[in-house]
Enzyme design. Structure first.
Site, short mmCIF file in Angstrom:
data_model
loop_
_atom_site.label_atom_id
_atom_site.label_comp_id
_atom_site.label_asym_id
_atom_site.label_seq_id
_atom_site.Cartn_x
_atom_site.Cartn_y
_atom_site.Cartn_z
CB CYS A 282 -0.99 -0.02 1.16
SG CYS A 282 -0.42 -0.87 2.64
CG HIS B 96 -0.21 3.78 4.07
ND1 HIS B 96 -0.80 3.70 5.31
CD2 HIS B 96 -0.02 2.50 3.67
CE1 HIS B 96 -0.98 2.43 5.65
NE2 HIS B 96 -0.52 1.68 4.67
P1 NAP Z 1 -6.70 -9.02 7.81
O1 NAP Z 1 -7.64 -7.94 8.21
O2 NAP Z 1 -5.88 -9.69 8.84
O3 NAP Z 1 -7.55 -10.15 7.00
C1 NAP Z 1 -6.99 -11.39 6.65
C2 NAP Z 1 -8.01 -12.26 5.93
O4 NAP Z 1 -7.36 -13.52 5.64
C3 NAP Z 1 -9.26 -12.59 6.77
O5 NAP Z 1 -10.39 -12.63 5.93
C4 NAP Z 1 -8.97 -14.00 7.29
O6 NAP Z 1 -10.13 -14.78 7.52
C5 NAP Z 1 -8.20 -14.59 6.12
N1 NAP Z 1 -7.39 -15.73 6.55
C6 NAP Z 1 -6.50 -15.78 7.57
N2 NAP Z 1 -6.00 -17.03 7.68
C7 NAP Z 1 -6.61 -17.78 6.73
C8 NAP Z 1 -6.53 -19.15 6.35
N3 NAP Z 1 -5.74 -20.02 7.00
N4 NAP Z 1 -7.29 -19.57 5.31
C9 NAP Z 1 -8.12 -18.71 4.65
N5 NAP Z 1 -8.24 -17.40 4.98
C10 NAP Z 1 -7.49 -16.96 6.00
O7 NAP Z 1 -5.67 -8.48 6.71
P2 NAP Z 1 -5.82 -7.28 5.64
O8 NAP Z 1 -5.24 -6.03 6.15
O9 NAP Z 1 -7.23 -7.28 5.12
O10 NAP Z 1 -4.83 -7.75 4.51
C11 NAP Z 1 -5.15 -8.76 3.56
C12 NAP Z 1 -4.01 -8.89 2.58
O11 NAP Z 1 -3.87 -7.66 1.87
C13 NAP Z 1 -2.65 -9.16 3.23
O12 NAP Z 1 -1.91 -10.01 2.41
C14 NAP Z 1 -2.04 -7.77 3.32
O13 NAP Z 1 -0.64 -7.79 3.38
C15 NAP Z 1 -2.55 -7.14 2.04
N6 NAP Z 1 -2.66 -5.67 2.02
C16 NAP Z 1 -3.26 -5.01 3.06
C17 NAP Z 1 -3.40 -3.62 2.98
C18 NAP Z 1 -4.06 -2.81 4.07
O14 NAP Z 1 -4.05 -1.58 3.98
N7 NAP Z 1 -4.63 -3.42 5.12
C19 NAP Z 1 -2.94 -2.95 1.86
C20 NAP Z 1 -2.34 -3.66 0.82
C21 NAP Z 1 -2.23 -5.02 0.92
P3 NAP Z 1 -10.77 -15.02 9.00
O15 NAP Z 1 -11.51 -13.75 9.37
O16 NAP Z 1 -11.67 -16.17 8.82
O17 NAP Z 1 -9.63 -15.28 9.94
#
Ligand code: NAP
Length: 360
Positions: A158, A251
């Protein structure tokens, strides 16, 4: 290139993997009432699977769309998902195997995770900056033996997304030789529930695991040259220092840039002001009126006031001034879960529809 935008035809069913997380929820919000796509399936971990989406999710912002609230959350297994367009907001600890399995099954995966970003045959794309890199998909399919329709397209970290959009006009006009970037990153960048409140509130944390190396390599790939077969990374050095700050969304990146070809400040400002990016990214449902907005107000951009520019898809640039070490320094702000994640992925998918790679 054939352009084939859906016009009055039924919407394309899509699935969201990791639909319960911070980015997954942003997908659900942005895809509600999308003119081309409709969320047909949601999936997450075993913890959430089998529940209705309403019961599985800790919904964070705005109204939960009623049609999605009723869906049953699936496991992230291609055998369980019908959609051939899959938006992935999966945690990187699981994204690699799952996304590859979906691509192998013939689904087009639009990923936010880090796992495939730096793979030589995987496009890492911000459409206004490097939509041409999407042509790597045919190289990818041939190399990996994935079926027609199957593939992985990633979007960047991001903070790297914000910096890349702010650097692209200068790299195109003058060349970039060196970049020093300091970031101030919102807590929503750490997902949900993310940073514990007692660590985040009233505090600045000068560390985000694995973030600096991402900035130091993803910018070069995105601003690199694609010759139809491979990307040659842009040959500039990047030094990054990142900080987590107690801001909800947005950011902020402070950039100092040495140009390959020195230029007067008015030309540098003009390059930023006139930049509209690759025309293939213009006029799509998620395209902002301007990918970059330049402000001359001395105290802008600010997270609170500017993060929503262009419905979260515009990066706001300001504080442009000469730099005593390099040539120029300035500040760029972008919405991390919209432009830096879900909105960026959706724009990538819209370009693939326009190019006829994703079909209704
Ligand atoms: P998050 O809020 O922690 O969400 C993670 C998701 O992954 C949840 O839906 C979770 O499901 C699922 N998950 C976790 N373990 C799993 C498993 N074993 N099998 C299947 N699903 C699973 O993270 P986030 O911030 O949304 O980020 C998601 C991705 O986008 C990451 O790779 C992150 O690096 C990337 N990203 C994030 C941002 C940002 O600003 N946040 C920006 C760019 C990229 P449950 O609820 O069922 O646990």
């Amino acid at each position: 290139m054939t352009l084939s935008e859906p016009n009055g035809m039924s919407r394309i069913p899509v699935a969201v993997l990791g639909a319960t997380g911070a980015v997954g929820q942003t997908f659900i919000r942005l895809l509600a009432d999308h003119p081309w796509f409709t969320v047909a399936e949601v999936a997450a971990s075993e913890r959430s699977a089998g529940k209705t989406y309403r019961d599985a999710v800790q919904w964070l912002e705005g109204d939960l769309p009623a049609d999605v609230a009723r869906l049953t959350v699936r496991v992230c297994d291609p055998g369980e998902i019908q959609a051939r367009v899959v938006f992935s907001a999966l945690d990187s600890s699981v994204a690699g195997d799952i996304e590859a399995a979906f691509a192998q099954s013939g689904a087009m995966v639009l990923s936010n995770a880090k796992n495939f970003r730096m793979a030589a045959d995987v496009p890492l794309v911000i459409p206004e900056v490097n939509a041409a890199h999407l042509a790597l998909l045919s190289v990818q399919r041939a190399a990996r033996g994935w079926p027609t329709g199957g593939g992985i397209v990633t979007n960047a970290n991001c903070a790297a997304t914000v910096a890349a959009m702010a650097l692209a006009p200068l790299h195109e006009a003058f060349g970039v030789r060196r970049v020093f970037v300091v970031t101030l990153q919102a807590v929503s960048g750490a997902g949900y529930p993310g940073v514990p409140s007692l660590d985040a509130l009233g505090n600045v944390i000068p560390y985000i695991a694995d973030e600096e190396p991402k900035l130091e390599r993803e910018l070069n790939k995105m601003l690199g040259r694609f010759d139809g077969r491979a990307i040659t990374p842009a040959p500039f050095a990047v030094s990054a220092q990142v900080n987590r700050v107690a801001v909800e969304h947005g950011h902020l990146t402070c950039l100092a840039v040495e140009l390959t070809q020195a230029a007067p400040m008015d030309e540098i400002a003009g390059a930023l002001q006139s930049w509209s990016g690759d025309p293939v990214a213009c006029g799509l449902p998620s395209s902002p009126a301007r990918p970059l907005a330049v402000t001359t107000q001395p105290d802008r951009p600010q997270s609170r006031r500017d993060v929503g520019a262009g419905r979260g898809m515009t990066v706001t640039v300001g504080r442009l001034r000469p730099d005593p070490l390099f040539h120029v320094k300035y500040v760029a702000l972008g919405h991390n879960t919209i432009r830096g994640a879900a909105g960026g992925s959706i724009l990538n998918a819209e370009v693939l529809v326009r190019q006829g790679v994703i079909r209704a």
